[in-house]
Write a protein that holds these residues in place. Structure first.
Motif, PDB file in Angstrom:
ATOM      1  N   ARG A   1       0.834  -1.213   0.000  1.00 56.61           N
ATOM      2  CA  ARG A   1       0.000   0.000   0.000  1.00 56.61           C
ATOM      3  C   ARG A   1       0.865   1.257   0.000  1.00 56.61           C
ATOM      4  O   ARG A   1       0.579   2.220  -0.696  1.00 56.61           O
ATOM      5  CB  ARG A   1      -0.912   0.022   1.233  1.00 56.61           C
ATOM      6  CG  ARG A   1      -1.828  -1.169   1.378  1.00 56.61           C
ATOM      7  CD  ARG A   1      -2.821  -0.956   2.524  1.00 56.61           C
ATOM      8  NE  ARG A   1      -2.173  -0.484   3.745  1.00 56.61           N
ATOM      9  CZ  ARG A   1      -1.629  -1.277   4.669  1.00 56.61           C
ATOM     10  NH1 ARG A   1      -1.658  -2.599   4.504  1.00 56.61           N
ATOM     11  NH2 ARG A   1      -1.071  -0.773   5.762  1.00 56.61           N
ATOM     12  N   GLY A   2       1.913   1.239   0.843  1.00 58.98           N
ATOM     13  CA  GLY A   2       2.780   2.403   0.966  1.00 58.98           C
ATOM     14  C   GLY A   2       3.838   2.460  -0.132  1.00 58.98           C
ATOM     15  O   GLY A   2       3.997   1.521  -0.912  1.00 58.98           O
ATOM     16  N   ARG A   3       4.571   3.554  -0.164  1.00 56.91           N
ATOM     17  CA  ARG A   3       5.616   3.731  -1.166  1.00 56.91           C
ATOM     18  C   ARG A   3       6.820   2.851  -0.846  1.00 56.91           C
ATOM     19  O   ARG A   3       7.169   2.627   0.324  1.00 56.91           O
ATOM     20  CB  ARG A   3       6.083   5.191  -1.228  1.00 56.91           C
ATOM     21  CG  ARG A   3       5.087   6.136  -1.890  1.00 56.91           C
ATOM     22  CD  ARG A   3       5.708   7.500  -2.070  1.00 56.91           C
ATOM     23  NE  ARG A   3       6.894   7.420  -2.942  1.00 56.91           N
ATOM     24  CZ  ARG A   3       7.815   8.366  -3.031  1.00 56.91           C
ATOM     25  NH1 ARG A   3       7.719   9.464  -2.285  1.00 56.91           N
ATOM     26  NH2 ARG A   3       8.840   8.229  -3.849  1.00 56.91           N
ATOM     27  N   VAL A   4       7.483   2.369  -1.893  1.00 54.23           N
ATOM     28  CA  VAL A   4       8.687   1.541  -1.768  1.00 54.23           C
ATOM     29  C   VAL A   4       9.853   2.296  -2.390  1.00 54.23           C
ATOM     30  O   VAL A   4       9.745   2.835  -3.499  1.00 54.23           O
ATOM     31  CB  VAL A   4       8.498   0.183  -2.474  1.00 54.23           C
ATOM     32  CG1 VAL A   4       9.781  -0.641  -2.402  1.00 54.23           C
ATOM     33  CG2 VAL A   4       7.339  -0.590  -1.839  1.00 54.23           C
ATOM     34  N   GLY A   5      10.973   2.345  -1.664  1.00 55.36           N
ATOM     35  CA  GLY A   5      12.157   3.043  -2.144  1.00 55.36           C
ATOM     36  C   GLY A   5      13.349   2.124  -2.262  1.00 55.36           C
ATOM     37  O   GLY A   5      13.213   0.887  -2.230  1.00 55.36           O
ATOM     38  N   LEU A   6      14.541   2.718  -2.357  1.00 51.35           N
ATOM     39  CA  LEU A   6      15.769   1.958  -2.590  1.00 51.35           C
ATOM     40  C   LEU A   6      16.925   2.556  -1.806  1.00 51.35           C
ATOM     41  O   LEU A   6      17.112   3.779  -1.786  1.00 51.35           O
ATOM     42  CB  LEU A   6      16.108   1.961  -4.087  1.00 51.35           C
ATOM     43  CG  LEU A   6      17.426   1.311  -4.513  1.00 51.35           C
ATOM     44  CD1 LEU A   6      17.422  -0.185  -4.204  1.00 51.35           C
ATOM     45  CD2 LEU A   6      17.682   1.544  -6.004  1.00 51.35           C
ATOM     46  N   VAL A   7      17.705   1.679  -1.159  1.00 50.75           N
ATOM     47  CA  VAL A   7      18.985   2.054  -0.548  1.00 50.75           C
ATOM     48  C   VAL A   7      20.066   1.427  -1.414  1.00 50.75           C
ATOM     49  O   VAL A   7      20.254   0.208  -1.392  1.00 50.75           O
ATOM     50  CB  VAL A   7      19.092   1.550   0.904  1.00 50.75           C
ATOM     51  CG1 VAL A   7      20.437   1.972   1.507  1.00 50.75           C
ATOM     52  CG2 VAL A   7      17.941   2.084   1.739  1.00 50.75           C
ATOM     53  N   ARG A   8      20.760   2.255  -2.191  1.00 51.15           N
ATOM     54  CA  ARG A   8      21.680   1.731  -3.194  1.00 51.15           C
ATOM     55  C   ARG A   8      23.015   1.303  -2.594  1.00 51.15           C
ATOM     56  O   ARG A   8      23.409   1.721  -1.499  1.00 51.15           O
ATOM     57  CB  ARG A   8      21.933   2.776  -4.289  1.00 51.15           C
ATOM     58  CG  ARG A   8      20.749   2.987  -5.170  1.00 51.15           C
ATOM     59  CD  ARG A   8      20.993   3.869  -6.372  1.00 51.15           C
ATOM     60  NE  ARG A   8      22.301   4.492  -6.485  1.00 51.15           N
ATOM     61  CZ  ARG A   8      22.619   5.325  -7.467  1.00 51.15           C
ATOM     62  NH1 ARG A   8      21.734   5.628  -8.406  1.00 51.15           N
ATOM     63  NH2 ARG A   8      23.824   5.871  -7.519  1.00 51.15           N
ATOM     64  N   HIS A   9      23.733   0.501  -3.382  1.00 56.56           N
ATOM     65  CA  HIS A   9      25.023  -0.019  -2.955  1.00 56.56           C
ATOM     66  C   HIS A   9      26.011   1.086  -2.614  1.00 56.56           C
ATOM     67  O   HIS A   9      26.786   0.953  -1.649  1.00 56.56           O
ATOM     68  CB  HIS A   9      25.609  -0.905  -4.057  1.00 56.56           C
ATOM     69  CG  HIS A   9      27.039  -1.284  -3.826  1.00 56.56           C
ATOM     70  ND1 HIS A   9      27.434  -2.112  -2.798  1.00 56.56           N
ATOM     71  CD2 HIS A   9      28.188  -0.920  -4.472  1.00 56.56           C
ATOM     72  CE1 HIS A   9      28.738  -2.267  -2.823  1.00 56.56           C
ATOM     73  NE2 HIS A   9      29.216  -1.551  -3.827  1.00 56.56           N
ATOM     74  N   ASP A  10      26.029   2.177  -3.373  1.00 59.00           N
ATOM     75  CA  ASP A  10      27.009   3.230  -3.087  1.00 59.00           C
ATOM     76  C   ASP A  10      26.768   3.866  -1.724  1.00 59.00           C
ATOM     77  O   ASP A  10      27.708   4.328  -1.065  1.00 59.00           O
ATOM     78  CB  ASP A  10      27.042   4.286  -4.196  1.00 59.00           C
ATOM     79  CG  ASP A  10      25.663   4.750  -4.629  1.00 59.00           C
ATOM     80  OD1 ASP A  10      24.662   4.281  -4.073  1.00 59.00           O
ATOM     81  OD2 ASP A  10      25.597   5.601  -5.544  1.00 59.00           O
ATOM     82  N   THR A  11      25.520   3.861  -1.253  1.00 66.16           N
ATOM     83  CA  THR A  11      25.234   4.332   0.102  1.00 66.16           C
ATOM     84  C   THR A  11      25.671   3.303   1.138  1.00 66.16           C
ATOM     85  O   THR A  11      26.307   3.643   2.145  1.00 66.16           O
ATOM     86  CB  THR A  11      23.731   4.621   0.259  1.00 66.16           C
ATOM     87  OG1 THR A  11      23.341   5.635  -0.663  1.00 66.16           O
ATOM     88  CG2 THR A  11      23.413   5.087   1.673  1.00 66.16           C
ATOM     89  N   VAL A  12      25.343   2.039   0.904  1.00 67.63           N
ATOM     90  CA  VAL A  12      25.739   0.968   1.829  1.00 67.63           C
ATOM     91  C   VAL A  12      27.259   0.937   1.986  1.00 67.63           C
ATOM     92  O   VAL A  12      27.772   0.739   3.101  1.00 67.63           O
ATOM     93  CB  VAL A  12      25.211  -0.389   1.339  1.00 67.63           C
ATOM     94  CG1 VAL A  12      25.698  -1.516   2.246  1.00 67.63           C
ATOM     95  CG2 VAL A  12      23.685  -0.383   1.284  1.00 67.63           C
ATOM     96  N   ALA A  13      27.987   1.169   0.905  1.00 70.61           N
ATOM     97  CA  ALA A  13      29.451   1.124   0.947  1.00 70.61           C
ATOM     98  C   ALA A  13      30.041   2.216   1.839  1.00 70.61           C
ATOM     99  O   ALA A  13      31.191   2.102   2.280  1.00 70.61           O
ATOM    100  CB  ALA A  13      30.017   1.250  -0.464  1.00 70.61           C
ATOM    101  N   GLN A  14      29.259   3.252   2.139  1.00 72.76           N
ATOM    102  CA  GLN A  14      29.758   4.345   2.991  1.00 72.76           C
ATOM    103  C   GLN A  14      29.577   4.054   4.480  1.00 72.76           C
ATOM    104  O   GLN A  14      30.073   4.802   5.314  1.00 72.76           O
ATOM    105  CB  GLN A  14      29.038   5.645   2.636  1.00 72.76           C
ATOM    106  CG  GLN A  14      29.310   6.136   1.222  1.00 72.76           C
ATOM    107  CD  GLN A  14      28.475   7.356   0.888  1.00 72.76           C
ATOM    108  OE1 GLN A  14      28.419   8.330   1.651  1.00 72.76           O
ATOM    109  NE2 GLN A  14      27.796   7.305  -0.246  1.00 72.76           N
ATOM    110  N   GLY A  15      28.853   2.984   4.826  1.00 74.70           N
ATOM    111  CA  GLY A  15      28.724   2.606   6.218  1.00 74.70           C
ATOM    112  C   GLY A  15      27.356   2.880   6.809  1.00 74.70           C
ATOM    113  O   GLY A  15      26.460   3.446   6.171  1.00 74.70           O
ATOM    114  N   ALA A  16      27.195   2.479   8.066  1.00 70.88           N
ATOM    115  CA  ALA A  16      25.893   2.505   8.726  1.00 70.88           C
ATOM    116  C   ALA A  16      25.343   3.913   8.889  1.00 70.88           C
ATOM    117  O   ALA A  16      24.135   4.127   8.771  1.00 70.88           O
ATOM    118  CB  ALA A  16      25.984   1.813  10.088  1.00 70.88           C
TER     119      ALA A  16
END
Length: 419
Positions: A162-177
């Motif tokens: 029902r709600g919106r779905v987004g994305l956390v991309r690899h380049d963000t994950v590679a920068q850390g928590a």
């Protein structure tokens, strides 16, 4: 209890439990939602449901019941576990269950990450890969119950949610928590409730686990669980136990029961037979005609068990499965096979089998229920995602294998580990 896990099938439950155990969390898997039973003594408890292929409303109801029991038992964080190939249909069940759990917990945001790199499942730019192939090009494209023809997980999950779905991309994950948490905040501000998270290796999974430490709910395959015990230990919640995976030795006979028709299990059955090991194939058409196939399978097994392990299988090639389903109907054919294999497994245990490998999520659920097993203590990993388990209070070891998991020689490898 620190972590309460709701798994949408039986092999998926042992999969995530094995990730926790190998990092030192004492973990117990319970079969279905306990009724008037106290929680077992464990750091993590996994409630195994058979909700992956049920109607979405039923899956939601069962998952909420599991959540209520886990909350009452004192769990501090919750985890909705689904398959690393995101098995679902356009109607669900991943999106509807995730949103229902979030609503019940008062949570405004959660990730969705099926990645399990050790088994070749990676997520990049929101697309799920199985080995070097997109999910939509893999054997999952022709799965008999949940064919996956789209590798874009944002699109797949949005169709169910029902709600919106987004994305956390690899380049963000590679920068850390910290970067991932900042991305969470940005997505929330944009009205996103669920976000597919990229992960291409275990380091990425650990980053996601750390970033999700304060979220009430994580939705994922088993991979993200790899990083949670370290986070809990840093917070003083957990003292990792080096013997968390220790199970007592169990003597007796050994057997394999296989109902999965995945390409991985098909190769494992072929390898077993090619190595000269005995096997009995269940004839689904004979089942439909009312012939005593389970009795015949048991008679075959009893002829060979004294000489070593025996395989009873309904595993078939994709074209054969489609022909059977066309003739008998998908649900009817599946139910007949599950009932037959469960009956065979129970009879094998009555005949002295104490080390039993079961291939296939639906088959594993049927077998465990036929055996009257209510909970499992999780032991050592055989292959990534598949541990040995012990039926609580019984001298019975079970290896419940997801159809897509395990090396080609998995059956022999598993039995050798507990010989």
């Amino acid at each position: 209890m620190i972590l309460g896990v709701i798994a949408d099938d039986f092999t998926g439950a042992t999969d995530v439990a094995s990730m926790l155990v190998r990092a030192g969390m004492r973990t117990v898997q319970v079969i279905g939602v306990p009724q008037n039973e106290a929680a077992p003594e464990a750091d993590a408890v996994v409630v195994a449901l058979k909700s992956r292929t049920t109607p979405a409303a039923q899956a939601v109801s069962e998952s909420l019941a599991a959540l209520r029991w886990l909350r009452a038992a004192g769990a501090r964080q919750f985890y909705f576990k689904y398959c690393s190939t995101f098995d679902s249909t356009p109607a669900g069940n991943i999106g509807p269950v995730a949103e229902a759990l979030m609503d019940a917990l008062g949570s405004d945001f959660a990730i969705a990450c099926p990645a399990f790199p050790e088994n070749g499942r990676t997520v990049f730019r929101g697309h799920l890969f199985v080995g070097d192939q997109l999910l939509s090009d893999s054997g999952m494209r022709t799965h008999p119950l949940t064919p996956m023809t789209d590798a874009d997980l944002v699109r797949v999950l949005q169709a169910q949610s029902r709600g919106r779905v987004g994305l956390v991309r690899h380049d963000t994950v590679a920068q850390g928590a910290d970067a991932v948490r900042a991305r969470f905040d940005g997505l929330r501000a944009d009205g996103v409730r669920l976000a597919v998270a990229d992960a291409i290796d275990n380091d990425g999974l650990r980053v996601l686990a750390r970033a999700c430490a304060d979220l009430p709910l994580i939705t994922a395959g088993s991979g993200v669980a790899l990083g949670l015990p370290a986070v809990y230990a840093e917070r003083g919640w957990l003292t990792p136990d080096a013997r968390a995976a220790a199970l007592p030795p169990v003597g007796g006979l050994s057997a394999v029961v296989s109902g999965s028709c995945s390409s991985a299990t098909h190769a494992q059955v072929a390898h077993w037979l090619a190595s000269g090991q005995p096997g009995f194939k269940v004839d689904v058409h004979a089942l439909a005609e009312g012939r005593p196939v389970a009795v015949q399978a048991l008679a075959f097994a009893q002829q060979h068990l004294s000489d070593g392990p025996v395989l009873v299988y309904a595993t078939s090639a994709a074209d054969e499965v489609r022909a059977v389903q066309a003739a008998l109907g998908v649900e009817h054919a599946g139910a007949m096979v599950e009932e037959c294999l469960a009956q065979v497994a129970a009879s094998l245990v009555d005949a002295g089998v104490r080390r039993l490998v079961v291939a296939g999520g639906e088959t594993s659920g049927a077998v465990v229920q036929a055996l009257g097993v209510r909970s499992l203590r999780i032991g050592a990993t055989i292959d990534p995602g598949v541990p040995w388990t012990q039926a609580e209070g019984r001298p019975l070891l079970l290896a419940l294998k997801s159809g897509n998991f395990g090396s080609v020689d998995f059956f022999a490898k598993a039995l050798a580990q507990v010989a």
